[in-house]
Design a protein around this motif. Structure first.
Motif, PDB file in Angstrom:
ATOM      1  N   HIS A  67       0.837  -1.195   0.000  1.00 33.19           N
ATOM      2  CA  HIS A  67       0.000   0.000   0.000  1.00 33.19           C
ATOM      3  C   HIS A  67       0.877   1.252   0.000  1.00 33.19           C
ATOM      4  N   PRO A  68       0.646   2.167  -0.955  1.00 38.35           N
ATOM      5  CA  PRO A  68       1.526   3.335  -1.060  1.00 38.35           C
ATOM      6  C   PRO A  68       1.449   4.296   0.128  1.00 38.35           C
ATOM      7  N   LYS A  69       0.287   4.461   0.740  1.00 39.59           N
ATOM      8  CA  LYS A  69       0.170   5.393   1.871  1.00 39.59           C
ATOM      9  C   LYS A  69       0.571   4.737   3.185  1.00 39.59           C
ATOM     10  N   ALA A  70       0.184   3.489   3.373  1.00 45.24           N
ATOM     11  CA  ALA A  70       0.494   2.796   4.631  1.00 45.24           C
ATOM     12  C   ALA A  70       1.925   2.268   4.638  1.00 45.24           C
ATOM     13  N   GLY A  71       2.498   2.004   3.454  1.00 37.95           N
ATOM     14  CA  GLY A  71       3.841   1.449   3.383  1.00 37.95           C
ATOM     15  C   GLY A  71       3.926   0.047   3.947  1.00 37.95           C
ATOM     16  N   MET A  72       2.821  -0.692   3.847  1.00 37.71           N
ATOM     17  CA  MET A  72       2.754  -2.048   4.391  1.00 37.71           C
ATOM     18  C   MET A  72       2.120  -2.987   3.377  1.00 37.71           C
ATOM     19  N   TRP A  73       2.391  -4.296   3.549  1.00 34.99           N
ATOM     20  CA  TRP A  73       1.736  -5.334   2.755  1.00 34.99           C
ATOM     21  C   TRP A  73       0.367  -5.589   3.372  1.00 34.99           C
ATOM     22  N   LEU A  74      -0.686  -5.328   2.600  1.00 33.72           N
ATOM     23  CA  LEU A  74      -2.056  -5.440   3.096  1.00 33.72           C
ATOM     24  C   LEU A  74      -2.942  -6.167   2.090  1.00 33.72           C
ATOM     25  N   PRO A  75      -4.089  -6.675   2.547  1.00 33.36           N
ATOM     26  CA  PRO A  75      -5.047  -7.267   1.617  1.00 33.36           C
ATOM     27  C   PRO A  75      -5.696  -6.182   0.759  1.00 33.36           C
ATOM     28  N   MET A  76      -6.424  -6.601  -0.249  1.00 36.10           N
ATOM     29  CA  MET A  76      -7.138  -5.672  -1.118  1.00 36.10           C
ATOM     30  C   MET A  76      -8.292  -5.059  -0.332  1.00 36.10           C
ATOM     31  N   GLY A  77      -8.637  -3.832  -0.642  1.00 32.72           N
ATOM     32  CA  GLY A  77      -9.785  -3.252   0.036  1.00 32.72           C
ATOM     33  C   GLY A  77      -9.919  -1.772  -0.226  1.00 32.72           C
ATOM     34  N   GLY A  78     -11.050  -1.254   0.216  1.00 34.07           N
ATOM     35  CA  GLY A  78     -11.236   0.169   0.043  1.00 34.07           C
ATOM     36  C   GLY A  78     -12.632   0.652   0.325  1.00 34.07           C
ATOM     37  N   HIS A  79     -12.899   1.812  -0.221  1.00 33.10           N
ATOM     38  CA  HIS A  79     -14.127   2.552   0.054  1.00 33.10           C
ATOM     39  C   HIS A  79     -15.331   2.024  -0.718  1.00 33.10           C
ATOM     40  N   CYS A  80     -16.470   2.226  -0.116  1.00 27.99           N
ATOM     41  CA  CYS A  80     -17.743   1.966  -0.783  1.00 27.99           C
ATOM     42  C   CYS A  80     -17.988   3.094  -1.786  1.00 27.99           C
ATOM     43  N   GLU A  81     -18.705   2.771  -2.842  1.00 30.90           N
ATOM     44  CA  GLU A  81     -19.076   3.760  -3.845  1.00 30.90           C
ATOM     45  C   GLU A  81     -20.594   3.852  -3.908  1.00 30.90           C
ATOM     46  N   PRO A  82     -21.122   4.997  -4.334  1.00 31.72           N
ATOM     47  CA  PRO A  82     -22.579   5.186  -4.330  1.00 31.72           C
ATOM     48  C   PRO A  82     -23.369   4.083  -5.048  1.00 31.72           C
ATOM     49  N   GLY A  83     -22.826   3.466  -6.075  1.00 30.03           N
ATOM     50  CA  GLY A  83     -23.552   2.433  -6.810  1.00 30.03           C
ATOM     51  C   GLY A  83     -23.492   1.050  -6.191  1.00 30.03           C
ATOM     52  N   GLU A  98      -8.036  -4.391  -7.496  1.00 28.18           N
ATOM     53  CA  GLU A  98      -6.668  -4.288  -7.002  1.00 28.18           C
ATOM     54  C   GLU A  98      -5.806  -5.508  -7.312  1.00 28.18           C
ATOM     55  N   SER A  99      -6.429  -6.656  -7.573  1.00 28.69           N
ATOM     56  CA  SER A  99      -5.657  -7.861  -7.891  1.00 28.69           C
ATOM     57  C   SER A  99      -5.514  -8.076  -9.392  1.00 28.69           C
ATOM     58  N   VAL A 143      -2.414  -8.766 -11.540  1.00 26.13           N
ATOM     59  CA  VAL A 143      -1.943  -7.623 -12.326  1.00 26.13           C
ATOM     60  C   VAL A 143      -1.954  -6.404 -11.415  1.00 26.13           C
ATOM     61  N   ILE A 144      -0.810  -5.794 -11.256  1.00 24.47           N
ATOM     62  CA  ILE A 144      -0.692  -4.651 -10.350  1.00 24.47           C
ATOM     63  C   ILE A 144      -1.518  -3.470 -10.859  1.00 24.47           C
ATOM     64  N   SER A 145      -2.178  -2.797  -9.920  1.00 21.08           N
ATOM     65  CA  SER A 145      -3.005  -1.638 -10.275  1.00 21.08           C
ATOM     66  C   SER A 145      -2.276  -0.349  -9.902  1.00 21.08           C
ATOM     67  N   GLU A 146      -2.874   0.759 -10.273  1.00 22.55           N
ATOM     68  CA  GLU A 146      -2.306   2.069  -9.936  1.00 22.55           C
ATOM     69  C   GLU A 146      -2.349   2.332  -8.434  1.00 22.55           C
ATOM     70  N   SER A 148      -1.273   0.451  -6.074  1.00 25.70           N
ATOM     71  CA  SER A 148      -0.317  -0.385  -5.366  1.00 25.70           C
ATOM     72  C   SER A 148       1.106  -0.109  -5.827  1.00 25.70           C
ATOM     73  N   LEU A 149       2.043  -0.226  -4.897  1.00 22.08           N
ATOM     74  CA  LEU A 149       3.462  -0.138  -5.256  1.00 22.08           C
ATOM     75  C   LEU A 149       3.981  -1.484  -5.738  1.00 22.08           C
TER      76      LEU A 149
END
Length: 186
Positions: A67-83, A98-99, A143-146, A148-149
């Motif tokens: 994770h670029p902000k946390a600087g740690m190896w973490l599982p995939m995850g994130g924010h909910c979106e309106p849809g 993310e995977s 496949v790495i996403s934008e 992720s580092l």
């Protein structure tokens, strides 16, 4: 049902496996009652998020993102979106995005809850994280996403030190859930 309603339903019916997670479950439900926007990043004190441990088809490895902000190896995850319609949908969407693995199978969940401080709304904001696991098909290539580092498979027992206990717990619970699903009945 709305995403907010789904979260209330999921958390109301979930049996927490530890006293700490039971306290989080109650806290998350209180937060949902207090904030109509509790599912959205705009909710300043904190907001519900979804995380997914992506496991190899045999449960031996877990895919982690640097994770670029946390600087740690973490599982995939994130924010909910309106849809988004459900927490499970958020968990699966984030894991796929993310995977880079389109054919993930979400295991029944959630498997864990976690609360951690984040940088969404300085000086202090919280992710109220509802955690799941998904299984990748045999031979799946990440496949790495934008977002992720780096992106790597790690043996579940050898998650790097540059991670956290929540990641180790979720990967272990995911592997156990996969093992239970894979056992023959009878």
């Amino acid at each position: 049902m709305t995403l907010h309603g789904d979260a209330v339903s999921v958390l109301s019916s979930w049996t927490a496996p530890t006293p700490g997670e039971e306290a989080l479950r109650v806290e998350f439900l209180d937060h949902l009652r207090a904030h109509d926007d509790a599912m959205l990043r705009a909710c300043v004190p904190g907001h519900l998020t979804a995380t997914t441990a992506v496991l190899s088809h045999d449960g031996a490895r877990v895919l982690l993102t640097l994770h670029p902000k946390a600087g740690m190896w973490l599982p995939m995850g994130g924010h909910c979106e309106p849809g988004d319609a459900s927490l499970a949908e958020v968990a699966l969407r984030e894991a796929r995005e993310e995977s880079g693995i389109p054919d993930l199978e979400l295991l029944p969940g959630p498997l864990a809850l976690d609360k951690h401080e984040v940088w969404c709304h300085p000086p202090t904001s919280w992710h109220l994280d509802v955690e799941y696991a998904a299984v990748a098909p045999p031979g799946a290539e990440a496949v790495i996403s934008e977002e992720s580092l780096d992106l790597r498979w790690f043996p579940v027992e050898e998650i790097p030190e540059l991670s956290d206990e929540a990641t180790r717990r979720l990967a272990g619970r995911g592997r156990r859930a996969l093992g239970l699903r894979s056992r023959p009945v009878g």
